[in-house]
Design an enzyme around this catalytic site. Sequence first.
Site, PDB file in Angstrom:
ATOM      1  N   ALA A   6       7.549  14.782 -28.530  1.00 46.70           N
ATOM      2  CA  ALA A   6       6.923  15.510 -29.647  1.00 46.70           C
ATOM      3  C   ALA A   6       6.900  14.714 -30.944  1.00 46.70           C
ATOM      4  CB  ALA A   6       7.660  16.834 -29.865  1.00 46.70           C
ATOM      5  N   ARG A  30      12.598  10.198 -28.749  1.00 43.22           N
ATOM      6  CA  ARG A  30      13.582   9.134 -28.940  1.00 43.22           C
ATOM      7  C   ARG A  30      13.773   8.780 -30.404  1.00 43.22           C
ATOM      8  NH1 ARG A  30      11.365   4.634 -27.061  1.00 43.22           N
ATOM      9  NH2 ARG A  30       9.321   5.622 -26.837  1.00 43.22           N
ATOM     10  N   ASP A  43      16.134  10.180 -24.493  1.00 41.40           N
ATOM     11  CA  ASP A  43      15.100   9.540 -23.690  1.00 41.40           C
ATOM     12  C   ASP A  43      15.036  10.275 -22.355  1.00 41.40           C
ATOM     13  OD1 ASP A  43      13.587   7.819 -22.036  1.00 41.40           O
ATOM     14  OD2 ASP A  43      14.288   6.048 -23.113  1.00 41.40           O
ATOM     15  N   VAL A  44      13.861  10.742 -21.970  1.00 46.15           N
ATOM     16  CA  VAL A  44      13.747  11.513 -20.726  1.00 46.15           C
ATOM     17  C   VAL A  44      14.138  10.697 -19.497  1.00 46.15           C
ATOM     18  CG1 VAL A  44      11.986  13.087 -21.629  1.00 46.15           C
ATOM     19  CG2 VAL A  44      11.275  10.993 -20.427  1.00 46.15           C
ATOM     20  N   SER A  73      -3.480  13.016 -16.855  1.00 43.40           N
ATOM     21  CA  SER A  73      -4.462  12.037 -17.318  1.00 43.40           C
ATOM     22  C   SER A  73      -5.636  12.030 -16.355  1.00 43.40           C
ATOM     23  CB  SER A  73      -3.826  10.645 -17.354  1.00 43.40           C
ATOM     24  OG  SER A  73      -4.804   9.628 -17.543  1.00 43.40           O
ATOM     25  N   TYR A 123       0.150   2.797 -13.217  1.00 39.44           N
ATOM     26  CA  TYR A 123      -0.029   3.925 -14.148  1.00 39.44           C
ATOM     27  C   TYR A 123      -0.786   5.045 -13.448  1.00 39.44           C
ATOM     28  CZ  TYR A 123      -1.584   6.857 -17.963  1.00 39.44           C
ATOM     29  OH  TYR A 123      -1.826   7.948 -18.756  1.00 39.44           O
ATOM     30  N   VAL A 160      -7.961   9.709 -25.408  1.00 38.64           N
ATOM     31  CA  VAL A 160      -7.453  10.418 -26.582  1.00 38.64           C
ATOM     32  C   VAL A 160      -6.899   9.371 -27.548  1.00 38.64           C
ATOM     33  CG1 VAL A 160      -5.920  12.215 -27.458  1.00 38.64           C
ATOM     34  CG2 VAL A 160      -6.737  12.321 -25.093  1.00 38.64           C
TER      35      VAL A 160
END
Length: 252
Positions: free
Chosen positions: A11, A35, A59-60, A139, A152, A185
């Site tokens: 966020a 982070r 950090d996830v 995505s 990715y 985006v």
Amino acid sequence: MKNKIALITGATSGIGKAAAITLAKIGFDIIATGRRGNRLEELKQELPATIEFLPLVFDVRDREKVAEILENLPEQWKNIDVLINNAGNAHGMDPVQSADLDDWDAMMDINVKGLLYVSKAIIPGMTARKSGMIINIGSIAAKEVYPNGSVYCGSKHAVDAITKGMRIDLNPFGVRVVAIHPGLVETEFSLVRFKGDDKRADTVYQGMEPLVAQDIADIVEFAVTRPSHVTIADVVVLPTAQASATLVKRDT
């Protein structure tokens, strides 16, 4: 009546930040993770004074820290109504034969494992209450594969599959599961992908009008404000100039 609670990962910028501000404006209390603690403090200044805000710096990718923090939330923050798994990154854009293993690790650890770690901590509360919503930000790369994006794209294909699996597994508990898959985006995304190379990042959006973070936040708002019998299961959203992952109309 107590406000509903939304937890948003990643966020500190872009889509996550826009979603936090948008949901706060419609009355959600916000748990924001990231982070960069200074960015979370800046976010706080942009939220309405009428809502409560809990910033969480981690950090996830850190499995133990995610569990430690999210499984021991203060009592008033335990009943999370909406989880937005937004944290994610692309690292590098090299062909598979010459890509950096560290880039691969970063993408799989953040985009896939990080999403799972956070979800694992939050889902038991939702199943116990038999309510809640999970929104996974994917995505266009979840739907297509393009040159130099194999890992990715693989990570985002995994997010798409995990989302579908979540929807099936959580169906008996009334937990709604949403996927939002954006095309181009304009956020810090390309700057991260190209490791701080501003000129290269700028070329991604050159000659066309990309989506902005608020466009995705508006879809988040629409999803969370639907009545309980409605799930916005899967959304692909593109800028008008983009027809596919690789086909973009640009002004010359």
